[in-house]
Design an enzyme around this catalytic site. Sequence first.
Site, mmCIF file in Angstrom:
data_model
loop_
_atom_site.group_PDB
_atom_site.id
_atom_site.type_symbol
_atom_site.label_atom_id
_atom_site.label_comp_id
_atom_site.label_asym_id
_atom_site.label_seq_id
_atom_site.Cartn_x
_atom_site.Cartn_y
_atom_site.Cartn_z
ATOM 1 N N ASP A 133 0.970 -1.330 0.052
ATOM 2 C CA ASP A 133 0.175 -0.066 -0.091
ATOM 3 C C ASP A 133 0.878 1.314 0.035
ATOM 4 O O ASP A 133 0.560 2.201 -0.443
ATOM 5 C CB ASP A 133 -1.048 0.049 1.263
ATOM 6 C CG ASP A 133 -0.353 -0.266 2.466
ATOM 7 O OD1 ASP A 133 1.041 -0.413 2.549
ATOM 8 O OD2 ASP A 133 -0.948 -0.584 3.407
ATOM 9 N N ARG B 288 8.823 2.668 11.708
ATOM 10 C CA ARG B 288 9.860 2.610 10.712
ATOM 11 C C ARG B 288 11.133 2.158 11.606
ATOM 12 O O ARG B 288 11.804 3.077 12.064
ATOM 13 C CB ARG B 288 10.021 3.423 9.511
ATOM 14 C CG ARG B 288 10.400 4.856 10.163
ATOM 15 C CD ARG B 288 10.372 5.826 8.985
ATOM 16 N NE ARG B 288 9.275 6.199 8.580
ATOM 17 C CZ ARG B 288 8.335 7.302 8.070
ATOM 18 N NH1 ARG B 288 9.242 8.366 8.157
ATOM 19 N NH2 ARG B 288 7.209 7.655 8.136
HETATM 20 C C1 MIC Z 1 3.445 6.149 8.597
HETATM 21 O O1 MIC Z 1 2.294 6.521 8.540
HETATM 22 O O2 MIC Z 1 4.142 7.049 8.794
HETATM 23 C C2 MIC Z 1 3.818 4.978 8.014
HETATM 24 C C3 MIC Z 1 4.698 5.275 6.670
HETATM 25 O O3 MIC Z 1 2.832 4.098 7.824
HETATM 26 C C4 MIC Z 1 4.495 4.313 9.103
HETATM 27 C C5 MIC Z 1 5.401 3.277 8.750
HETATM 28 C C6 MIC Z 1 6.444 3.320 7.763
HETATM 29 O O4 MIC Z 1 7.191 4.377 8.102
HETATM 30 O O5 MIC Z 1 6.544 2.701 6.791
HETATM 31 C C7 MIC Z 1 3.919 3.952 10.645
HETATM 32 O O6 MIC Z 1 3.142 4.622 10.725
HETATM 33 O O7 MIC Z 1 4.623 3.164 11.159
#
Ligand code: MIC
Length: 756
Positions: A99, A648
């Site tokens: 996604d 992340r």
């Molecule tokens: C976000 O909303 O910041 C993300 C992208 O979904 C992150 C995950 C990511 O950095 O891949 C999250 O919320 O954990």
Amino acid sequence: MSKVYAKTPIALVEQVYKKLDNNLSIIRDRIARPLTYSEKILYGHSSNPTEVDLKRGEGYADFTPDRVAMQDATAQMALLQFMLANLEQTAVPTTVHCDHLIEAYQGSKFDLTVANKDNKEVYDFLKTASSRYGIGFWGPGAGIIHQVILEQYAFPGGMMIGTDSHTPNAGGLSMIAIGVGGADAVDVMSGWSFNTKIPNLIGVNLTGELNGWAAPKDIILKVAEILTVKGATNAIVEYFGDGAKSISTTGKATITNMGAEIGATCSIFDFDDKGIEYLESTDRGDVANLAKENMELLTSDSEVYEDPNKFFDQLIEINLDKLEPHIVGPHTPDLARPISELKTDVQKNNYPVEISNALVGSCTNSSYEDIGRAANIARQAKKKGLKAKIPLMITPGSEQVRATVERDGLLKDLEDIGGTVLANACGPCIGQWKRDDFKKGEENTILSSFNRNFPARNDGNAATLSFIGSPESVIAMSLSGRLDFDFTNETLTNSKGEEVKLEEPIADELPENGFVASIEGFSPPIGNGNSNITISPSSDRLQILKKFEEWDGNDYIELPILMKAEGKCTTDHISPAGKWLKYRGHLENISENLFIGVNNEFVSKTGYGKSILNKEEVELPKLAKTYSQQNISWVAIGDENYGEGSSREHAAMEPRFRGCKIVIVKSFARIHEANLKKQGILPLVFSNLKDYNLILWDDRISTIGLDTLTPDREVKLLITHSDGSAEEISTYHSLSNEQIDWFKSGSALNFLSKKD
Ligand code: MIC
Ligand code: SF4
């Protein structure tokens, strides 16, 4: 685990209810008082109910989640780590959802074609690895992870973890759902427990009933205002009360989803009739029936509702009868005001009043009901001779929602006033937005129904002011194109020059004719351990991981400071997404973005640092790379709530890869602190917050007596200034005994794979 279905099998839910029953009989003896709903589900999933430390806010404990979910941007690193564990299959049902990597530009069809081409290597890797390890795979276009999980997999009383901070979305369907870094997911996929701090409990008693323009979104925006971005750190937020019973399951999910914005471990609603309706309407009548038979497990004990004050560490009351629509922002999700005060606030702060773009969607607001309420305003607008004055983008949460809102004419309502439908994906919410209208550095206002609004998040432009409201608020404001428009009171001038007023939105919570059931894009795993995973050594998207080196047992001596973050430093500042999402499977390449959004106190330019080698000001990723090439280990300093936002783990792996040994802050956000521990970095907190001010750019930091590191003990540091003077300061850490072993082994993965 041989097969992962597009739904949670009823047998799994039965097993979970049995486990809850057994565990709770032990826990009830130990705790000897009525239990709240979240305590039942959390302790009911304890790996060791006879010994679990029940002291809230203090001890760490092991849990056995029922599922794992990963999205494409975090799954790459998680699977690369899982590969190091050399296992045949994942130990619990796991899914991967594509996604995050789809860039919004021309609309769904075009954007998906581009994404499939550009990300082919990564999608192929994720699909093959999923098949290889018995993981269910949801391809690009199938939907946003949290919506798909809510529609297909979430069930009341379950516990899951997900490599995304908005995993708590499933709390809307009464699940303990926790956002974690990839390394935590790897533990559970490998059959180990999930280890986390026993959270405190914050209760939110909702009285009255949502009415008029107020939406579930406005509840969480209000809660964010009350608790602020760090107010729920290491806490579960538990919602209950008559008001809660009036909110649809997807509305509840909006609220629990955004618990991430206040730092909560997770948020949850107890189970009620709305949950039954939702399960039935998403083709899970069997789960609904089983849940009905187990209502006692799926609600708090009655004493909790009678006198909630006794059971929560903090209790908040919100009267929904009086709740107004709220708009939050810019730059932080807790800067809230009701719509009636927005005009004055816009003037006072000189916010650019013209909105440049309006966006509806993201994992927090893309349900059938959300799109229905937005479409209701659009339909009114069309009838009254109004159109959106600015570009308007809509992202449905899943293919199931998209197909259903299309069938029911809701997408057409939105298109008729000028809306563009984007792919069922994260898109502009995570900076996957090819914007041609504004250049970097140009100030402009955007309004979305998303959940995060940190600088540069949506379009890579730190000068964009991003505001957030409910989907219906976003549509209403798009009709005037102005941030100072109070749609609840004011009129708009239509194409004929008449003054017209919008009515309060009305829409169905669930489709009257049922959902257009869709599992398009789902590939069940073959799970025979046979598919070959190949990663080309020349790939710039994927890179096989190497284990981090072990701690040599000695104190760190005179480490330089790479940077000292001043003010907000979210994971979007540490390792931004947008164009960098591309490198999420390649540690070396993504490390080129390390700290580029940080406001470093030592230099005036964002993302820059001052080199101890030649006193020159250079970009922080370059400086980190130079230090690591010269084998110079270093320290990073942070302010309050350091690492807020995303799950992340790149924000922890990149510094580790470039030689960071210690991060010292005023306070940490939960997931980021856990990620640092997992990757073998020492996360320390100033005992005396003022010591943050002592640190100068050319100071050196040494640890004193690190070999005696034990839980709950302070760590003493010696700060040596360039004039030769030195001072000793005290810091503390929250490492448990096992986490200290992770640190000593170089990372949790090193430790756990040795243990096996
Ligand atoms: C976000 O909303 O910041 C993300 C992208 O979904 C992150 C995950 C990511 O950095 O891949 C999250 O919320 O954990
Ligand atoms: Fe995707 Fe945005 Fe939700 Fe993160 S917050 S999962 S980027 S839609």
